[in-house]
Design a protein around this motif. Structure first.
Motif, PDB file in Angstrom:
ATOM      1  N   TYR A  82       0.842  -1.209   0.000  1.00  0.00           N
ATOM      2  CA  TYR A  82       0.000   0.000   0.000  1.00  0.00           C
ATOM      3  C   TYR A  82       0.872   1.252   0.000  1.00  0.00           C
ATOM      4  N   PHE A  83       1.900   1.255   0.836  1.00  0.00           N
ATOM      5  CA  PHE A  83       2.809   2.407   0.934  1.00  0.00           C
ATOM      6  C   PHE A  83       3.570   2.611  -0.374  1.00  0.00           C
ATOM      7  N   LEU A  84       4.080   1.552  -0.972  1.00  0.00           N
ATOM      8  CA  LEU A  84       4.858   1.659  -2.207  1.00  0.00           C
ATOM      9  C   LEU A  84       4.002   2.157  -3.371  1.00  0.00           C
ATOM     10  N   VAL A  85       2.762   1.664  -3.462  1.00  0.00           N
ATOM     11  CA  VAL A  85       1.891   2.002  -4.584  1.00  0.00           C
ATOM     12  C   VAL A  85       1.292   3.400  -4.439  1.00  0.00           C
ATOM     13  N   ASN A  86       0.845   3.735  -3.233  1.00  0.00           N
ATOM     14  CA  ASN A  86       0.089   4.975  -3.044  1.00  0.00           C
ATOM     15  C   ASN A  86       0.911   6.155  -2.540  1.00  0.00           C
ATOM     16  N   LYS A  87       1.908   5.905  -1.728  1.00  0.00           N
ATOM     17  CA  LYS A  87       2.696   6.991  -1.157  1.00  0.00           C
ATOM     18  C   LYS A  87       3.949   7.280  -1.971  1.00  0.00           C
ATOM     19  N   LEU A  88       4.695   6.234  -2.312  1.00  0.00           N
ATOM     20  CA  LEU A  88       5.918   6.424  -3.087  1.00  0.00           C
ATOM     21  C   LEU A  88       5.665   6.420  -4.600  1.00  0.00           C
ATOM     22  N   LYS A  89       4.459   5.998  -5.003  1.00  0.00           N
ATOM     23  CA  LYS A  89       4.085   5.967  -6.416  1.00  0.00           C
ATOM     24  C   LYS A  89       5.083   5.165  -7.265  1.00  0.00           C
ATOM     25  N   VAL A  90       5.521   4.032  -6.748  1.00  0.00           N
ATOM     26  CA  VAL A  90       6.472   3.179  -7.467  1.00  0.00           C
ATOM     27  C   VAL A  90       5.764   2.521  -8.649  1.00  0.00           C
ATOM     28  N   ASP A  91       6.339   2.648  -9.838  1.00  0.00           N
ATOM     29  CA  ASP A  91       5.696   2.020 -11.006  1.00  0.00           C
ATOM     30  C   ASP A  91       5.928   0.510 -10.969  1.00  0.00           C
ATOM     31  N   ASP A  92       5.192  -0.199 -11.795  1.00  0.00           N
ATOM     32  CA  ASP A  92       5.164  -1.660 -11.720  1.00  0.00           C
ATOM     33  C   ASP A  92       6.512  -2.305 -12.046  1.00  0.00           C
ATOM     34  N   GLY A  93       7.237  -1.736 -12.989  1.00  0.00           N
ATOM     35  CA  GLY A  93       8.550  -2.284 -13.344  1.00  0.00           C
ATOM     36  C   GLY A  93       9.539  -2.163 -12.201  1.00  0.00           C
ATOM     37  N   LYS A  94       9.576  -1.004 -11.562  1.00  0.00           N
ATOM     38  CA  LYS A  94      10.472  -0.795 -10.422  1.00  0.00           C
ATOM     39  C   LYS A  94      10.030  -1.628  -9.226  1.00  0.00           C
ATOM     40  N   LEU A  95       8.724  -1.803  -9.074  1.00  0.00           N
ATOM     41  CA  LEU A  95       8.209  -2.634  -7.983  1.00  0.00           C
ATOM     42  C   LEU A  95       8.684  -4.070  -8.146  1.00  0.00           C
ATOM     43  N   LEU A  96       8.569  -4.596  -9.362  1.00  0.00           N
ATOM     44  CA  LEU A  96       9.000  -5.973  -9.625  1.00  0.00           C
ATOM     45  C   LEU A  96      10.501  -6.134  -9.391  1.00  0.00           C
ATOM     46  N   LEU A  97      11.279  -5.150  -9.823  1.00  0.00           N
ATOM     47  CA  LEU A  97      12.730  -5.193  -9.617  1.00  0.00           C
ATOM     48  C   LEU A  97      13.064  -5.131  -8.129  1.00  0.00           C
ATOM     49  N   PHE A  98      12.386  -4.253  -7.406  1.00  0.00           N
ATOM     50  CA  PHE A  98      12.642  -4.068  -5.979  1.00  0.00           C
ATOM     51  C   PHE A  98      12.344  -5.330  -5.180  1.00  0.00           C
ATOM     52  N   VAL A  99      11.175  -5.929  -5.417  1.00  0.00           N
ATOM     53  CA  VAL A  99      10.805  -7.122  -4.642  1.00  0.00           C
ATOM     54  C   VAL A  99      11.654  -8.329  -5.035  1.00  0.00           C
ATOM     55  N   SER A 100      12.111  -8.363  -6.292  1.00  0.00           N
ATOM     56  CA  SER A 100      13.018  -9.441  -6.716  1.00  0.00           C
ATOM     57  C   SER A 100      14.344  -9.342  -5.967  1.00  0.00           C
TER      58      SER A 100
END
Length: 291
Positions: A82-100
């Motif tokens: 929730y924090f990454l998507v709504n507060k930091l506005k992390v796009d999906d590509g960066k999200l996938l890289l980050f969690v990987s």
């Protein structure tokens, strides 16, 4: 792993609304608290309490008892996504890289810690970390990667369902993860809760199951499955503990692994359906809090 992916899959419809997210987290915490109370005799008998301070730390950071860490991990993953998507506005590509990257760190800190035995700086970091969190199999390094992937699968399901996901790809990764497990054991590393290939295995299995065409009333089946799966997850260690206790009382010191597994599965399923049936009666509606 599948639990986290499935949870993230359904979380996609909630992620933009804090009201829905907070209600979801409240429900998870209620389940966690109730099952902690149920397991309290086992927690005491198995010395999981140790002392009050250690138990409180474990309750919030790791999990009060064995499989109950899943609730803590899921709450953590929900809040972080929730924090990454709504507060930091992390796009999906960066999200996938980050969690990987998080998962890679988690695997290294769980299964391959012996590789850092000759690195004093990393050993010191690992010691400080493990003194507080005990394991990397938690909501950050394990829960968030699988949870986020489930969220992304749901978000892009309109593209995914156009493709077919064959059983052979799943079989290939399953064979590879078994081979990796044997290799890790051969190297003298016995903690195999997290492995690199576990991620593609779980994703392929989820895609194969979720996007496979079928017949029947899926909404009714899904609702019943959710109730049963929650109860099976919640009670399987409960059943296993008291089964062992009863066996010792009647003079059976050790059950064979397969026998024990089959008995636990059967008894847990029976208990789960019994709870659901009783919860439909007016006097036992309170049992619905268990699922």
């Amino acid at each position: 792993t599948i639990f986290f992916i499935a949870s993230g899959f359904f979380f996609e419809s909630k992620v933009k609304s804090w009201e829905k997210v907070s209600a979801y987290i409240k429900r998870l915490f209620c389940l966690y608290f109730i099952y902690t109370i149920i397991y309290m005799p086992q927690i005491i008998l198995e010395n999981y309490t140790e002392n009050g301070q250690v138990f409180i730390r474990r309750f919030f950071l790791k999990g009060s008892y064995k499989q109950l860490w899943f609730f803590v991990g899921l709450i953590t993953a929900s809040l972080l996504l929730y924090f990454l998507v709504n507060k930091l506005k992390v796009d999906d590509g960066k999200l996938l890289l980050f969690v990987s990257c998080l998962y890679i760190i988690g695997v290294l800190g769980n299964t391959y810690t012996q590789f850092f035995s000759n690195m004093p700086m990393f050993q010191k970091i690992l010691k400080i970390y493990f003194e507080n969190f005990e394991t990397t199999r938690n909501g950050l390094f394990f829960g968030l990667p699988f949870f986020s992937i489930g969220y992304l699968i749901k978000k892009y399901s309109y593209k995914i369902h156009k493709h077919s996901y064959g059983i052979w790809l799943l079989v290939f990764f399953c064979v590879m993860v078994v081979e990796t497990g044997y290799s890790v054991k051969k190297w003298g590393m016995f903690d195999r809760d997290m492995m690199f290939l576990l991620l593609p295995v779980a994703v392929c299995l989820f895609l194969f199951i979720s996007f496979k065409n079928g017949k029947g009333n899926h909404s009714v089946i899904a609702l019943k499955s959710r109730k049963v799966s929650t109860l099976i997850f919640g009670f399987h260690c409960f059943v296993g503990f008291w089964l062992d206790m009863v066996c010792r009382k009647i003079g059976i010191k050790h059950l064979q692994s397969l026998q024990r597994y089959i008995m636990i599965v059967m008894l847990t399923i029976i208990l789960s359906f019994l709870i659901i049936k009783l919860s439909e009666m007016r006097k036992f509606t309170w049992l619905q809090y268990l699922y």
